[in-house]
Design a protein around this motif. Structure first.
Motif, short mmCIF file in Angstrom:
data_model
loop_
_atom_site.label_atom_id
_atom_site.label_comp_id
_atom_site.label_asym_id
_atom_site.label_seq_id
_atom_site.Cartn_x
_atom_site.Cartn_y
_atom_site.Cartn_z
N LEU A 243 4.29 18.98 -27.44
CA LEU A 243 4.13 17.96 -26.40
C LEU A 243 3.06 18.37 -25.39
O LEU A 243 2.42 17.52 -24.76
N GLY A 244 2.82 19.69 -25.25
CA GLY A 244 1.77 20.16 -24.35
C GLY A 244 0.39 19.70 -24.74
O GLY A 244 -0.53 19.68 -23.91
N GLU A 245 0.23 19.29 -25.99
CA GLU A 245 -1.05 18.76 -26.44
C GLU A 245 -1.40 17.48 -25.68
O GLU A 245 -2.57 17.21 -25.38
N TYR A 246 -0.38 16.69 -25.34
CA TYR A 246 -0.62 15.46 -24.58
C TYR A 246 -1.01 15.79 -23.13
O TYR A 246 -1.83 15.09 -22.53
N SER A 247 -0.45 16.87 -22.59
CA SER A 247 -0.86 17.33 -21.26
C SER A 247 -2.32 17.76 -21.30
O SER A 247 -3.09 17.47 -20.37
N ALA A 248 -2.71 18.48 -22.36
CA ALA A 248 -4.09 18.94 -22.50
C ALA A 248 -5.05 17.77 -22.63
O ALA A 248 -6.11 17.74 -21.99
N LEU A 249 -4.70 16.79 -23.44
CA LEU A 249 -5.57 15.62 -23.62
C LEU A 249 -5.67 14.80 -22.34
O LEU A 249 -6.71 14.21 -22.05
N THR A 250 -4.59 14.76 -21.57
CA THR A 250 -4.63 14.06 -20.28
C THR A 250 -5.53 14.80 -19.30
O THR A 250 -6.34 14.19 -18.60
N ALA A 251 -5.41 16.14 -19.26
CA ALA A 251 -6.28 16.94 -18.39
C ALA A 251 -7.74 16.78 -18.78
O ALA A 251 -8.63 16.78 -17.92
N GLY A 252 -8.00 16.60 -20.07
CA GLY A 252 -9.37 16.40 -20.55
C GLY A 252 -9.84 14.97 -20.46
O GLY A 252 -10.94 14.64 -20.91
N GLN A 253 -9.01 14.09 -19.88
CA GLN A 253 -9.32 12.68 -19.64
C GLN A 253 -9.50 11.89 -20.93
O GLN A 253 -10.20 10.88 -20.95
N SER A 254 -8.85 12.33 -22.00
CA SER A 254 -8.86 11.55 -23.24
C SER A 254 -7.82 10.44 -23.20
O SER A 254 -7.96 9.43 -23.90
N ILE A 255 -6.74 10.66 -22.44
CA ILE A 255 -5.68 9.66 -22.30
C ILE A 255 -5.40 9.49 -20.81
O ILE A 255 -5.29 10.47 -20.07
N LYS B 149 -14.73 25.22 -13.95
CA LYS B 149 -14.35 24.24 -14.96
C LYS B 149 -13.89 24.96 -16.22
O LYS B 149 -14.47 25.96 -16.65
N ALA B 150 -12.82 24.45 -16.81
CA ALA B 150 -12.26 25.08 -18.00
C ALA B 150 -13.24 25.02 -19.16
O ALA B 150 -13.99 24.04 -19.32
N ALA B 151 -13.20 26.06 -20.00
CA ALA B 151 -13.97 26.07 -21.24
C ALA B 151 -13.22 25.38 -22.36
O ALA B 151 -13.82 24.89 -23.32
N ALA B 152 -11.87 25.37 -22.25
CA ALA B 152 -11.04 24.76 -23.30
C ALA B 152 -9.66 24.46 -22.76
O ALA B 152 -9.20 25.08 -21.79
N LEU B 153 -8.99 23.53 -23.43
CA LEU B 153 -7.61 23.15 -23.11
C LEU B 153 -6.82 23.18 -24.41
O LEU B 153 -7.28 22.68 -25.44
N VAL B 154 -5.62 23.77 -24.35
CA VAL B 154 -4.74 23.83 -25.52
C VAL B 154 -3.31 23.58 -25.06
O VAL B 154 -2.88 24.12 -24.05
N GLY B 155 -2.57 22.78 -25.82
CA GLY B 155 -1.15 22.61 -25.53
C GLY B 155 -0.35 22.81 -26.79
O GLY B 155 -0.85 22.57 -27.89
N LEU B 156 0.88 23.25 -26.65
CA LEU B 156 1.76 23.41 -27.80
C LEU B 156 2.66 22.19 -27.92
O LEU B 156 3.40 21.86 -26.98
N PHE C 156 -8.06 5.83 -26.66
CA PHE C 156 -8.52 7.20 -26.46
C PHE C 156 -9.97 7.23 -25.98
O PHE C 156 -10.76 6.34 -26.28
N GLN C 157 -10.30 8.31 -25.25
CA GLN C 157 -11.67 8.57 -24.80
C GLN C 157 -12.07 9.97 -25.24
O GLN C 157 -11.21 10.82 -25.45
N GLN C 158 -13.37 10.22 -25.35
CA GLN C 158 -13.82 11.57 -25.68
C GLN C 158 -13.49 12.50 -24.52
O GLN C 158 -13.70 12.17 -23.35
N SER C 159 -12.95 13.67 -24.82
CA SER C 159 -12.55 14.62 -23.78
C SER C 159 -13.75 15.14 -23.01
O SER C 159 -14.83 15.36 -23.57
N THR C 160 -13.55 15.37 -21.73
CA THR C 160 -14.60 15.97 -20.90
C THR C 160 -14.64 17.48 -21.04
O THR C 160 -15.60 18.12 -20.64
N VAL C 161 -13.56 18.06 -21.58
CA VAL C 161 -13.44 19.49 -21.86
C VAL C 161 -12.92 19.61 -23.29
O VAL C 161 -12.07 18.82 -23.70
#
Length: 317
Positions: A92-104, A83-90, A222-227
């Motif tokens: 528009l990549g921030e939306y990919s990161a938030l989606t991976a973290g199940q916030s969106i 499991k990832a320790a963190a997610l970061v996007g640059l 929005f939801q709180q991120s799982t990561v």
């Protein structure tokens, strides 16, 4: 060794080139993301990536296409690794990161990004601008040069991307950016690279687009991120109570990827994997952090290499 993994999600601006179709054929999770994108939009983004279609350089097409590609790679790889320790996007990549973290939810994020791309392309046509990468670690000089250029032209030039300590991108009105470049060269900065972009992203020239986009963001559940997901705008972790506010500022304020990298270092991250069409973020990480592994996943071979090497590292620990 104990692996602490961070995923980096590509932004816009990477080189457009064909992607080997093997991953689409072999991985059902990857394929499913592009099937969802087709259902949502009626556009075959996978065919575009497979062909290296140059329409992928257009902002309104690039943004949903890159979102689909990055999230498809995440679905294809994340179950095979710790499991990832963190997610970061640059950007528009921030939306990919938030989606991976199940916030969106993916469908909501895809529609958001599609709308964002259309608005930013329209803003670029209404308010033409330019951007340039400044290879210098003297941030104070860069910021002062932008202010001087803005004052002398009556137009806007600002830092738009703090990518890593020795690269800052400036952007804004073309005349103001040109003046800022002139001031920087007079001050002894020798490496300044004009960027082939369609507009001045993350600058006040995007204000027109942002005003409309913020209304869309206000409707997102929005939801709180799982990561932990690290914000480009603040350099700190998104929380449920600040997601809308930070994203509302992201389009018109500078991205601070260098601060995101510093945060990964504080968290003890050992390995990073960039997901998307480019390898810029991995390059920034290599120039900033001393880590165990750096991976850019943009086809089946690079995905398999990352899984193999990280799995071997875990077994050796």
């Amino acid at each position: 060794m104990l692996i602490k993994l961070a995923y980096l999600f590509s932004g816009q601006g990477g080189k457009i080139q064909p992607i080997d179709p093997q991953i689409y054929q072999d991985n059902i999770d990857f394929r499913h993301v592009f099937q969802r994108a087709f259902i949502e939009s009626g556009t075959d983004y996978w065919q575009m990536w497979q062909d290296g279609d140059q329409r992928l350089s257009e902002t309104k097409i690039a943004q949903p296409a890159i979102f689909a590609l990055s999230t498809a790679f995440y679905q294809a790889i994340n179950k095979q690794l710790p499991k990832a320790a963190a997610l970061v996007g640059l950007s528009l990549g921030e939306y990919s990161a938030l989606t991976a973290g199940q916030s969106i939810d993916w469908d909501i994020a895809f529609k958001l990004i599609s709308n964002r791309g259309e608005l930013m392309q329209d803003a670029s046509e209404k308010f033409p601008g330019s951007m340039a990468a400044v290879m210098s670690s003297d941030i104070d000089l860069i910021e002062k040069s932008c202010r001087k250029a803005s004052e002398s032209t009556g137009l806007k030039a600002v830092p738009a991307n703090y990518n890593f300590p020795k690269q800052t991108v400036i952007g804004g009105d073309r005349r103001a950016v040109s003046k800022a470049v002139e001031i920087l060269k007079d001050a002894g900065v020798s490496r300044i690279v004009p960027l082939a972009v369609s507009g001045a992203f993350h600058t006040p020239l995007m204000e027109w687009a942002n005003q409309t986009f913020v209304k869309k963001l206000s409707q997102v559940p929005f939801q709180q991120s799982t990561v932990p997901v690290i914000s480009n705008t603040s350099g700190r972790t998104f929380e449920l109570d600040n997601m809308q506010e930070l994203l509302s500022r992201q389009m018109i304020q500078a991205t601070r990827f260098t601060d995101c990298l510093s945060r990964l270092n504080e968290m003890g991250v050992t390995d990073v994997i960039e997901l998307g069409p480019g390898h810029s973020l991995v390059s920034f990480a290599k120039k900033t952090l001393k880590l165990h592994g750096y991976y850019a996943v943009n086809d089946l071979d690079s995905l398999n290499k990352a899984v193999y090497e990280l799995s071997a590292s875990r077994e050796d620990s």
